[in-house]
Scaffold this motif. Structure first.
Motif: not given
Ligand SMILES: C[S@@+](CC[C@H](N)C(=O)[O-])C[C@H]1O[C@@H](n2cnc3c(N)ncnc32)[C@H](O)[C@@H]1O
Length: 255
Positions: A105-110, A160-166, A171-177, A199-207
């Protein structure tokens, strides 16, 4: 000097609610704080004070979980704030698939509110809206760890909680995972730019069959969320499912 934080309260955004509903909820809060239920019993009896609106949210999150759980993949929430949905997802994993430690479970927020607002959003929203107290993500980490301890395989942290401007951190998260597959993405940024970019960034990662939920689809207060959906996925490429539990939220099955 301490950094100034704009902690947006429910009262600040209460224009969404029917005033009498809002006051009735304050009445329930007063009753909860009155202490008639001893502390330890309070958690067991939290439903006493759960109003229809909050219960609907829980039921909706359950609906999303059930639609997704036959798929391999992770749950991403975009716009976490206090993190109730992350807690609910964690508990639902504990109920439905306690041994599926692969479902992260991964959460993105500032955790500092909106970093910026676009001209595609309503003018009334400002940078910093929906802020929370400073360092809140550390508190949320402890809450989620506590939940994880109540399910099997608790020696593995599964969130994982990912802090910062999503718009950047996704992009950093997906590049590293690069192992990532997404089975459920829940969009609750409310605003245009991060919804569009994530939305655009996750398209290649969607089942295929992944659930993509939107907290404010077709909602005049938040036109940016639907605009982002229209631009990235195309409104007429998907049926936007309306849940019985929520008026503004909806989801698509990515097929
Ligand atoms: C409506 S709140 C989320 C509510 C939460 N999902 C819930 O159910 O209580 C919107 C959140 O999106 C976050 N947010 C908005 N734009 C963002 C961005 N570009 N990057 C990271 N977080 C952002 C805000 O900080 C805020 O916490």
């Amino acid at each position: 000097m301490a950094k100034k934080i704009n902690v947006t309260s429910e009262a600040d955004i209460s224009t969404f609610y029917n005033p009498s509903d809002f006051n009735n909820r304050l009445g329930l809060l007063e009753l909860m704080k009155a202490g008639a239920v001893p502390d330890l019993e309070l958690m067991n009896n939290i439903g006493l004070f759960l109003d229809r609106r909050i219960l609907s949210r829980f039921l909706f999150v359950n609906e999303l979980y059930q639609k997704m759980m036959h798929l391999h993949g992770n749950i991403f929430e975009f716009g976490v704030r206090y993190g109730q949905n992350l807690s609910l997802f964690t508990s639902l994993r504990g109920i439905y698939e306690p041994y599926n430690y692969n479902r992260r479970i991964v959460g993105f927020d500032t955790w500092e509110g909106f970093p910026a607002v676009h001209s595609n959003d309503k003018e009334k929203w400002k940078k910093g809206d929906f802020g929370v107290p400073e360092g809140y993500e550390k508190f949320l980490t402890n809450v989620l760890l506590q939940h994880e301890k109540m399910a099997p395989i608790d020696h593995i942290q599964k969130f994982t909680l990912v802090k910062g401007d999503a718009t950047k951190t996704i992009k950093e998260y997906l590049a590293n995972h690069q192992e990532t597959i997404i089975s459920l993405a829940y969009f609750d940024f409310d605003i245009y730019k991060p919804t569009h970019d994530c939305l655009e960034a996750i398209l290649p990662y969607l089942s295929k069959g992944a659930v993509i939920g939107f907290d404010e689809i077709n909602t005049p207060e938040w036109p940016g969320e639907t605009k982002a959906f229209r631009e990235v996925l195309g409104t007429n490429n998907f049926s936007v499912v309306h849940s019985t539990y929520r008026a503004n939220a909806g989801y698509i099955i990515y097929e």
